[in-house]
Design an enzyme around this catalytic site. Structure first.
Site, PDB file in Angstrom:
ATOM      1  N   ASP A 167      44.131  49.800  46.696  1.00 58.02           N
ATOM      2  CA  ASP A 167      43.099  49.689  47.725  1.00 58.02           C
ATOM      3  C   ASP A 167      41.945  48.854  47.196  1.00 58.02           C
ATOM      4  OD1 ASP A 167      44.526  51.256  49.445  1.00 58.02           O
ATOM      5  OD2 ASP A 167      43.389  53.086  49.056  1.00 58.02           O
ATOM      6  N   MET A 168      41.257  48.181  48.106  1.00 51.87           N
ATOM      7  CA  MET A 168      40.154  47.322  47.708  1.00 51.87           C
ATOM      8  C   MET A 168      39.150  48.073  46.828  1.00 51.87           C
ATOM      9  SD  MET A 168      37.427  45.188  50.058  1.00 51.87           S
ATOM     10  CE  MET A 168      36.547  46.658  50.605  1.00 51.87           C
TER      11      MET A 168
END
Length: 561
Positions: A409-410
């Site tokens: 995930d970012m």
């Protein structure tokens, strides 16, 4: 202006030292302004002590009935005289009604007893009951059973007739063969004529029997069809009435913006997404607040929304926690309603990785192992191209085939493997598919976890009304499994190791925060918990088989928090 006197609230605390924001809140990603925090706390005090209505939020265990938590919103406004105050709203209905003195009214009150909606809904509900009654008619079940029995009996009758005619045909063949050797041509011709007539009689007998069966079956089917047709007619009437009611309902929802431009909900969703509005569009707190402000000549200053009560079983909502507006229902509407206001810039259009570098932990001819910083995309997004994939393709133009093998995930930092060629990509990706790669994440949770270790499992899917949020869903969700081990307690927080056995989007974040998981969000989780300097989730260990040497490789990084 009686309505305004009821819905407009003066601040009970001194706000003279609080600076008014220069721009309005960007509703889908924001930090609550001090004015909205004061307004929200004042609303929460009212909810805590009010006796205007009875609603089971799930906070009073002595209350009975269905528990329904609610999203509430506050909008700080300036009235025509320049006085600052706030208005409040709730999403959907509250205590079975849309009308409450403390809150702004709905854009359209579907629960008005004299309104068209409830009246037409009563007609549709009566049709539903009539359809259920017609479908429960025991004669329908009996006729269907009779049809099955009759078809079986007729098939048996025709089958026996076919067997008889087949035997007759064999007998005629035998007579022909015998006659050829015993009689002359004239007598044989006479016999052949008679045998042909017998064949025609058999065929005629079968056709008559078949038509008789068909006629008998048709009478029974007609009787059944007449009953079923009554049901279909009611269903068609219900379908037409429901469509007309939905259209009439859409016609009631027209939204203003700061330019005093009015646009229907149908036009808004058609222009933005080329689709019909979802159910409940326009019933959330934010559109109600802005609509009332524009109608009453109030200038919007800033806004915030918070959850009050127990969390729904499928979602993650924390009592008193601030949340952004939902995207599925509200984004197209608010995009129109905010026109004419100076709004804070959309932070999702800003590149969070602009001044960050990718640390290479290991590199050879096949793979690169990276330490991805937090707030750094693995692959290009809708608005932001800068990502691990983009950086590596720019830095290594000679790489062939896909680069990204797996993603983080970012907001998650840590170890990420990328491939330099197609064979390496396929070899390592196959290990991910077969779940033979060992991964360990470290997280810091906003609370104390008593268990030393355990296992979390429940199915997940995306929240269609509020992407990219994920939710629990036993009907359509995919399995999500995580093992955990507590590392230690640090004050009021818990350091924990996660060992994901599946790779669902936001799996560790949801398994941390959801009530069926650990019910304790990760520090800095702006989707399922509270915003902080970063999401405290780190992919700190990974082990896999190298695509060329076929030897086990292990990499470990210290926690950055």
């Amino acid at each position: 202006m009686r309505k305004k006197a009821m819905a407009f609230h003066n601040f009970q605390q001194d706000i003279s030292t609080i600076q008014v924001p220069d721009a309005f809140t960007f509703p889908f990603c924001y930090e609550p302004h001090p004015l909205t925090i004061l307004a929200a706390e004042q609303l929460q005090d009212y909810l805590q002590g009010q006796q205007d209505f009875t609603h089971n939020f799930g906070l009073d265990h002595a209350m009975s009935g269905l528990v329904i938590g609610k999203m509430f919103g506050v909008l700080v406004v300036r009235d025509p005289a320049g006085q600052l105050g706030f208005i409040a709203a709730f999403s959907g209905k509250l205590a079975g009604t849309n009308q409450h003195a403390y809150f702004v009214p709905p854009i359209f009150d579907m629960l008005d007893p004299s309104g068209f909606f409830l009246q037409e809904e009563a007609v549709i509900n009566a049709l539903n009951r009539e359809i259920d009654q017609l479908a429960a008619n025991p004669l329908i079940t009996a006729l269907k059973a009779q049809l099955i029995d009759l078809k079986q009996a007729q098939e048996e009758e025709l089958s026996q007739l076919r067997k008889l005619h087949k035997a007759n045909k064999a007998d005629r063949k035998r007579q022909r063969e015998q006659a050829k050797a015993l009689v002359g041509a004239e007598d044989y011709s006479s016999l052949e004529t008679d045998l042909i007539k017998q064949s025609y009689r058999d065929q005629h007998e079968y056709d008559v029997a078949k038509e008789a069966c068909k006629a008998e079956l048709a009478l029974l089917e007609q009787e059944l069809d007449e009953l079923l047709q009554q049901i279909e007619q009611r269903k068609e009437e219900r379908k037409l009435r429901s469509a007309a009611l939905q259209q009439q309902l859409f016609d009631q929802y027209h939204f203003l913006n700061a330019h005093a431009e009015r646009k229907s909900v149908l036009d808004i969703f058609n222009e933005a997404l080329q689709m019909l509005p979802p159910a409940g569009a326009g019933e959330c707190a934010a559109p109600k607040l802005l609509q009332y402000a524009y109608q009453e000549g109030l200038t919007p200053i800033c806004m915030a929304e918070f959850w009050w009560g127990a969390s729904p079983s499928s979602e993650i909502r924390k009592h008193k926690q601030y949340y952004p507006s939902c995207r599925g229902k509200c984004e197209p509407i608010l995009s129109h309603m905010l026109q004419g206001l100076t709004v804070d810039p959309n932070p999702m259009l800003q590149n969070p990785a602009a001044n960050k570098t990718l640390e290479i932990v290991y590199e050879d001819d096949d793979i690169i192992v990276l330490n991805k910083p937090a707030e750094f995309l693995s692959v290009p997004g809708i608005h932001i191209q800068d990502s691990v994939q983009h950086r590596i393709s720019q830095q290594y133009p000679e790489i062939t085939g896909p680069i990204i093998i797996h993603r983080l995930d970012m907001s998650t930092s840590g170890l990420l493997i990328v491939a330099k060629h197609k064979d390496a990509h396929q070899f390592i990706q196959d290990q991910f598919i077969r779940h033979t790669i060992k991964k360990r994440y470290t997280a810091l949770l906003e609370g104390i976890i008593q268990e030393k270790e355990g296992f979390i499992e429940f199915p997940m899917r995306v929240d269609l009304d509020d992407r990219p949020r994920q939710m629990l869903c036993y009907q359509y969700g995919k399995p999500a499994r995580t093992a955990f081990q507590v590392v230690g307690i640090e004050g009021n927080r818990t350091r924990i190791h996660y060992f994901p056995l599946t790779g669902r989007t936001h799996q560790l974040r949801v398994h941390s925060a959801h009530i069926k998981g650990l019910n304790t969000p990760i520090v800095g989780d702006d989707l399922y918990g509270s915003r902080a300097d970063r999401l405290h989730l780190h992919a700190g260990y990974i082990a896999f088989i190298h695509p060329s040497t076929l030897k086990k490789m292990e990499f470990e990084l210290p926690d950055p928090f």
